[in-house]
Motif scaffolding. Structure first.
Motif, PDB file in Angstrom:
ATOM      1  N   UNK A   6       3.074   3.290 -17.850  1.00 16.03           N
ATOM      2  CA  UNK A   6       3.694   3.032 -16.556  1.00 16.03           C
ATOM      3  C   UNK A   6       5.193   2.863 -16.729  1.00 16.03           C
ATOM      4  N   UNK A   7       5.965   3.356 -15.750  1.00 11.79           N
ATOM      5  CA  UNK A   7       7.419   3.274 -15.787  1.00 11.79           C
ATOM      6  C   UNK A   7       7.956   3.021 -14.384  1.00 11.79           C
ATOM      7  N   UNK A   8       8.612   1.883 -14.152  1.00 13.72           N
ATOM      8  CA  UNK A   8       9.249   1.681 -12.861  1.00 13.72           C
ATOM      9  C   UNK A   8      10.376   2.694 -12.654  1.00 13.72           C
ATOM     10  N   UNK A  41      13.135  -2.499 -18.465  1.00 10.38           N
ATOM     11  CA  UNK A  41      13.013  -2.709 -17.026  1.00 10.38           C
ATOM     12  C   UNK A  41      12.993  -4.210 -16.749  1.00 10.38           C
ATOM     13  N   UNK A  42      13.460  -4.575 -15.568  1.00  9.86           N
ATOM     14  CA  UNK A  42      13.490  -5.984 -15.200  1.00  9.86           C
ATOM     15  C   UNK A  42      12.108  -6.443 -14.744  1.00  9.86           C
ATOM     16  N   UNK A  43      11.924  -7.745 -14.708  1.00  9.73           N
ATOM     17  CA  UNK A  43      10.661  -8.298 -14.207  1.00  9.73           C
ATOM     18  C   UNK A  43      10.430  -7.884 -12.765  1.00  9.73           C
ATOM     19  N   UNK A  47       7.300  -5.412 -10.600  1.00 10.16           N
ATOM     20  CA  UNK A  47       6.568  -5.851  -9.412  1.00 10.16           C
ATOM     21  C   UNK A  47       6.609  -4.823  -8.285  1.00 10.16           C
ATOM     22  N   UNK A  48       7.345  -3.732  -8.486  1.00 12.33           N
ATOM     23  CA  UNK A  48       7.381  -2.690  -7.466  1.00 12.33           C
ATOM     24  C   UNK A  48       5.964  -2.158  -7.240  1.00 12.33           C
ATOM     25  N   UNK A  49       5.705  -1.585  -6.069  1.00  8.50           N
ATOM     26  CA  UNK A  49       4.360  -1.079  -5.777  1.00  8.50           C
ATOM     27  C   UNK A  49       3.966   0.089  -6.687  1.00  8.50           C
ATOM     28  N   UNK A  50       2.688   0.167  -6.969  1.00  5.92           N
ATOM     29  CA  UNK A  50       2.137   1.259  -7.768  1.00  5.92           C
ATOM     30  C   UNK A  50       2.086   2.530  -6.928  1.00  5.92           C
TER      31      UNK A  50
END
Length: 62
Positions: A6-8, A41-43, A47-50
């Motif tokens: 996973x990658x924001x 990546x920041x915390x 928390x951004x949506x999947x």
């Protein structure tokens, strides 16, 4: 072991190939083009949506 991670990016959490390294350009499982960041990546970004399309695609890779 999974062949993805996973990658924001761009306001959502997306799936990318495990082979992509920081600084690489690539494409998410949903087709979004991105540059893998060199910094962690920041915390908040985690928390951004999947991304629903990435999630569905990832399910078929497990």
């Amino acid at each position: 072991m999974f062949d993805f991670r996973w990658q924001p990016s761009q306001g959502g959490r997306h799936v990318i190939s495990q082979d992509l390294l920081p600084g690489d350009e690539g494409t998410t499982f949903c087709g979004l083009e991105l540059l893998v960041p060199r910094q962690r990546c920041t915390k908040t970004e985690w928390l951004w949506p999947t991304c629903p399309a990435c999630y569905e695609s990832a399910k078929s890779h497990t």
